[in-house]
Design an enzyme around this catalytic site. Sequence first.
Site, PDB file in Angstrom:
ATOM      1  N   PRO A   1       0.828  -1.214   0.000  1.00 13.52           N
ATOM      2  CG  PRO A   1      -0.028  -1.062   2.151  1.00 13.52           C
ATOM      3  CD  PRO A   1       0.629  -2.012   1.205  1.00 13.52           C
ATOM      4  CD  GLU A   2       2.491   3.182  -4.434  1.00  8.94           C
ATOM      5  OE1 GLU A   2       2.530   4.380  -4.785  1.00  8.94           O
ATOM      6  OE2 GLU A   2       2.692   2.236  -5.232  1.00  8.94           O
TER       7      GLU A   2
ATOM      8  CE  LYS B   1       6.042   3.759   0.533  1.00 11.35           C
ATOM      9  NZ  LYS B   1       6.679   2.899  -0.485  1.00 11.35           N
TER      10      LYS B   1
ATOM     11  NE  ARG C   1       9.713  -2.156  -6.333  1.00 13.01           N
ATOM     12  CZ  ARG C   1       9.796  -1.099  -5.546  1.00 13.01           C
ATOM     13  NH1 ARG C   1       8.714  -0.641  -4.929  1.00 13.01           N
ATOM     14  NH2 ARG C   1      10.947  -0.478  -5.370  1.00 13.01           N
TER      15      ARG C   1
END
Length: 287
Positions: A2-3, A61, A271
Amino acid sequence: MPELPEVEVVRRGLQAHVAGRGIARVEVLHPRAIRRHELGPDDFTGRLAGARIEAARRRGKYLWLELSGKEAILAHLGMSGQMLVQPEGTPDEKHLRVRVRFDDGGPELRFVDQRTFGGLALADLVDSDGALLPSSIAHIARDPMDPAFDPAQAVTALRSRRTEIKRALLDQTLVSGVGNIYADEALWRARLHGARPTGKLTRAQGAAVLEAATEVMNEALQAGGTSFDALYVNINGQSGYFERSLNVYGQGDRPCRRCGTAIRREPFMNRSSYFCPRCQPRPRRTN
């Protein structure tokens, strides 16, 4: 992971439903969930019994529950951590790791984590640049949604780091809150390739990409965040829907919404990076 928008959605829910409440008792149902609390589960539960949650806070975050006495419950959501508020008596979730019961007998707070990469820990609050932060994250920079965020100072920090612009955006000591998804989205809006050297970034370009990051994260926040699977939810277990509005992230081989060129995906730090090769031309290599 999650950001900023996804974490802020959770923070707002916690502020509305657990701030101002006293803790009656805490149950640790899986020791791995508090592995970052070095003194162990008995210390964790013992110190929280009778404590009062003053507020839900966030920087970038990172999320924490501020307690009276300059302490906080620091929450690492990891890849699948969820902070849920549930009525007492609601059947336990399969991956329930920590339960917090309150002295008012109202809804309880549950930390649910399927992959157990996240966790909770108690941390001392320390003063950092005029703000109280958990000691372990005192080095984290302010994020674009922080009222005290200084865009000009952030641009200077980005340009001073000898790296590529996307790597700089992900460096939480320069600007916090921006992760892989919103970095790609911001770079697309600013028409910049992620490999552009920060040393060759003009102040106007630096300001443009930060403005784009702020804009896209605000839009994501209004949509409840970006949810790619059932693990990204708010305190009521509801998913966000900003995924529908993503322009480049996860859009490999689809036409760019601006020029029609196929979006390209490339490996990046274990990523992926997504960009439009026409709108965001790769910088020329110089010897």
